[in-house]
Structures are given as structure tokens and as C-alpha cells.
Scaffold this motif. Structure first.
Motif, short mmCIF file in Angstrom:
data_model
loop_
_atom_site.label_atom_id
_atom_site.label_comp_id
_atom_site.label_asym_id
_atom_site.label_seq_id
_atom_site.Cartn_x
_atom_site.Cartn_y
_atom_site.Cartn_z
N PHE A 192 0.80 -1.24 0.00
CA PHE A 192 0.00 0.00 0.00
C PHE A 192 0.83 1.29 0.00
O PHE A 192 0.28 2.37 0.10
CB PHE A 192 -0.95 0.00 1.20
N ARG A 195 -1.53 8.08 3.92
CA ARG A 195 -1.83 7.50 2.60
C ARG A 195 -2.03 5.99 2.70
O ARG A 195 -2.90 5.43 2.06
CB ARG A 195 -0.70 7.81 1.62
N HIS A 223 -5.41 5.33 4.15
CA HIS A 223 -6.43 5.64 3.16
C HIS A 223 -6.55 4.49 2.15
O HIS A 223 -7.65 4.03 1.82
CB HIS A 223 -6.04 6.94 2.47
N ARG A 224 -5.41 3.99 1.67
CA ARG A 224 -5.42 2.93 0.66
C ARG A 224 -5.95 1.62 1.23
O ARG A 224 -6.65 0.87 0.54
CB ARG A 224 -4.02 2.72 0.08
N GLU A 267 -9.69 1.95 1.44
CA GLU A 267 -10.26 1.84 0.09
C GLU A 267 -10.32 0.38 -0.36
O GLU A 267 -11.32 -0.07 -0.93
CB GLU A 267 -9.36 2.59 -0.89
N TYR A 268 -9.25 -0.33 -0.09
CA TYR A 268 -9.16 -1.75 -0.49
C TYR A 268 -10.20 -2.58 0.26
O TYR A 268 -10.89 -3.41 -0.33
CB TYR A 268 -7.74 -2.26 -0.21
#
Ligand code: EPS
Length: 387
Positions: free
Chosen positions: A365, A372, A375-376, A379-380
């Protein structure tokens, strides 16, 4: 992300440099020190642990409570060093065996003899000072740091003792992970089963009284794991393999298993594979015999990794060995030691697994900032809900 440790058991202290950790991670040093304290306090440790009170000192990479992205350096002082200044001094010293506390009688099961042969050390202290499990204090500091990263992305780890000296804990169920962690922290042998706890402590007392040592089995669980960490496409990208290597690198560990592990040899496939189901949150498994891995990748089920530690090789009633000066058989040199370090080792195993998990999260990630990465991962997780 990677790390290197340096330091001898009776030298001034231990240094560890962690490189590649993301910027912007809030680091709680009290939390790291608490883990160090837990590693020191298991039942069965020797007198050395009364001398040490391990604490990290930050030497780089953290400013105003947050990582900057620069290498993070921790320093852990060896309090016992004050008694070993002459023995460990870096400058030359007259050839005085007394002062050097020279070791010429290798202990079977320790790195002493082979390390001596390999590096041509005629004073085996040059081997045992570095091969000592003192180094694991540095690794627990790394693990405690990594656990704070993992917590940011909803991943938590805990470890417990399953067997000591042949005494096996029954599997126990708890309503919450926090409750299980409390029980483990309250147990002098870091086990979940109070009945087994008493028997384990008895075995430790017996071993100590007999000048012997005992080993055991520890288990680490990782919860909140996202599926797809690690990869099946290349041998050196399989995350279970990386974890196994990390666990085997902990002093005195001789075997690793995931899920039902070696038990699988006694069962048909229908009793080993984990059936797949689909729920509101996405895919899940109806069991976890495989311990959270398929094809070297996380399935999203908890990672369950157990490992066996051999009894500590330093015995107060020593075994036969050979003096490297005279080549005569002797009883191996007695060094101060622990009769059982399995509870402490459970925390070291947890720490090295925490590092492998944090590293894998960064690889999957991103490395640069904690925000970040967070966040990723979010999202995943969202993406997988509808996949
Ligand atoms: C160890 C021997 C003992 C342990 C030590 C590991 O130390 P000493 O030789 O100073 O009595 O207490 O463990 C630690 C210092 C530690 O922090 O875990 C060995 O031979 O490996």
C-alpha cells in the motif's frame, strides 16, 4: 522496510535501525517500553532480568512524537555492562584469561563451538556475546513500533504459550480479543488456560531444581488481516514463507506451523480445507485450519502461527563437551542462564511477525506516509466488500 540490530549481551547496549517506515506515524514510547517489560517478566527467567530494566531511547527518526520518514534508531542500555566493562572493552587488553572471562568449553546446543570454528575465535565469549538472546530485546522494540503502524490499519496481534515442558494448554474461547490479551498479561507463563498454567510453573520449578531447562510451543494470532498480502507468483513473495523465516530466526526456535500445521498429516483434505462463504462484508471461511494462508497469501482469516522453542542450551548441570585448548572431555562451562524463556519468546515471535506484517503492508500500500497507507487500506477493504 528493513531493520538491523547491533550489540552484545554484556556490551554497553543494543542499537536497532529501522529504515523505510512511513512518515507521520505517532509513536507511543510507553507502549514500546511496556512490551520490553513484558519480555523480561515471564516465569523462569534468571537473575540477569533483575538487573535489567529495558527502555528504549530514541536516537533518530522521531520528532515531536511522530516519525519523519528518516531511519528510526532505538538504543537499549545494558545495565549489567557496568559489571563487564573490562571484559567487553573495545581496546586491546593484556592476555589475561581472568579479566577476559575467556570461554574455552563450548556448551552443546549453543552457537559456541560452531561460531568459534567459523570465525576462528579461540575465546568463545566472542561468539556467545552476540549469539545471546539478549538481542531479542531490540527485536521486541521493532515489533512494538510495527504494532503501532498495524493498529492504524486495523490489524492487531497477540501471542500466548501453548506448551511448556510437555504441559499443554487447552484451547480457550473469549468474547473479545482484549479479554484474551488481559488473561495472557496476567499469567506468569503467558498462557490462556489457568489449569495448565500451574502445571507449567511446576515443570519450570522442577527443571530449575534439577539444573535443567525446558522448551515449549508459542502461538501468535494476527487479526483484522486483509486478504491478498503476499503473492503466489514467486517463491520469495509468499508471506507465510517470510513469516516462517522470521520466526525461525528467533534464538532457539526449531519449527513453525500455520493453523493446524503438523496435525494435517493425520487428516484427510476434507478436514483440512476451509470452506468458502459470502457474507455482507465479502468473502469469508467457515473454518481456519490453514491458519490464514492460501498460496502464500493471506485469506483475510486470522493468521495463526505456532512455533516450537528448544530448551535453553545452558544447563547448570552441564553435558559433556570438549575443552578447545586441551581437546580433553570436560563438562561444558556454566554461564548464568534462564531455566525457561518460552513466555518471553512468545513476545519475540509476535514482534518478528509484526515486523513482517508491517513490511508487507508498506509493500502493498505504499511507504511514504501513514495517512496514505491508511487511506489505501480503507479503500481496499471497501472494494472487497462488493467484489
Ligand atoms: C542468555 C543468558 C542470560 C539471559 C540472557 C540470554 O544472560 P546472562 O548470561 O547475562 O546471565 O538472561 O537474556 C537476556 C539478557 C535478555 O535480555 O533476554 C543467553 O545465553 O542467551
Amino acid at each position: 522496510m528493513r531493520y538491523l540490530t547491533a550489540g552484545e549481551s554484556h556490551g554497553p547496549g543494543l542499537t536497532v535501525i529501522i529504515e523505510g517506515a512511513p512518515a507521520g506515524l505517532a509513536v507511543n514510547l510507553d507502549q514500546i517500553n511496556l512490551e520490553l517489560k513484558k519480555r523480561q517478566s515471564g516465569y523462569g527467567r534468571g537473575r540477569r532480568m533483575q538487573i535489567e530494566s529495558d527502555e528504549v531511547e530514541v536516537r533518530s527518526g522521531i520528532r515531536h512524537g511522530k516519525t519523519t520518514g528518516a531511519p528510526v534508531t532505538f538504543w537499549i542500555e545494558n545495565k549489567d555492562h557496568t559489571h563487564w566493562k573490562h571484559v567487553m572493552q573495545p581496546g586491546p587488553i593484556e592476555d589475561d584469561t581472568e579479566v577476559k572471562r575467556r570461554v574455552s568449553r563450548p556448551r552443546p546446543g549453543h552457537a559456541d563451538l560452531v561460531g568459534g570454528l567459523k570465525y576462528d575465535h579461540r575465546d568463545l565469549r566472542d561468539v556467545l556475546e552476540r549469539s545471546s538472546a539478549r538481542e531479542t530485546a531490540a527485536r521486541v522494540a521493532v515489533g512494538a513500533f510495527c504494532k503501532q503502524m498495524l493498529q492504524q490499519v486495523g490489524i492487531s496481534l497477540f501471542s500466548y504459550v501453548r506448551v511448556i515442558g510437555g504441559e499443554k494448554a487447552d484451547s480457550m474461547t473469549f468474547d473479545t480479543l482484549e479479554e484474551a490479551m488481559r488473561v495472557i498479561d496476567d499469567s506468569p507463563v503467558r498462557t490462556l488456560d489457568p489449569k495448565a498454567e500451574k502445571r507449567m510453573m511446576q515443570r519450570i520449578d522442577e527443571a530449575k531444581a534439577n539444573g535443567d531447562s525446558i522448551g515449549g510451543i508459542v502461538c501468535t494470532e494476527v487479526h483484522g488481516v486483509v486478504p491478498g498480502l503476499g503473492s503466489y507468483v514467486q517463491y520469495d513473495r509468499k508471506l507465510d514463507a517470510k513469516i516462517a523465516q522470521a520466526v525461525m530466526s528467533v534464538n532457539a526456535f526449531k519449527g513453525v506451523e500455520f493453523g493446524d500445521g503438523f496435525e494435517m498429516a493425520f487428516r484427510p483434505g476434507s478436514k483440512v480445507m476451509d470452506p468458502i462463504a459470502h457474507e455482507d462484508d465479502g468473502y469469508t471461511r467457515l473454518s481456519n485450519h490453514l491458519g490464514g494462508f492460501e498460496g502464500g497469501m493471506t485469506t483475510g482469516m486470522p493468521i495463526v502461527c505456532s512455533a516450537v522453542m528448544k530448551p535453553i542450551p545452558t544447563l547448570y548441570k552441564p553435558l559433556q563437551s570438549v575443552d578447545i585448548d586441551t581437546k580433553e572431555p570436560f563438562l561444558a562451562q556454566i554461564e548464568r542462564s534462564d531455566s525457561c524463556a518460552v513466555p518471553a519468546a512468545s513476545l519475540v515471535v509476535e514482534a518478528v511477525i509484526a515486523f513482517e506484517m508491517a513490511k508487507e503492508i508498506c509493500e502493498t500500500f505504499g511507504h511514504d506516509t501513514m495517512e496514505r497507507i491508511k487511506h489505501r487500506v480503507d479503500e481496499y477493504r471497501e472494494e472487497l466488500r462488493v467484489w
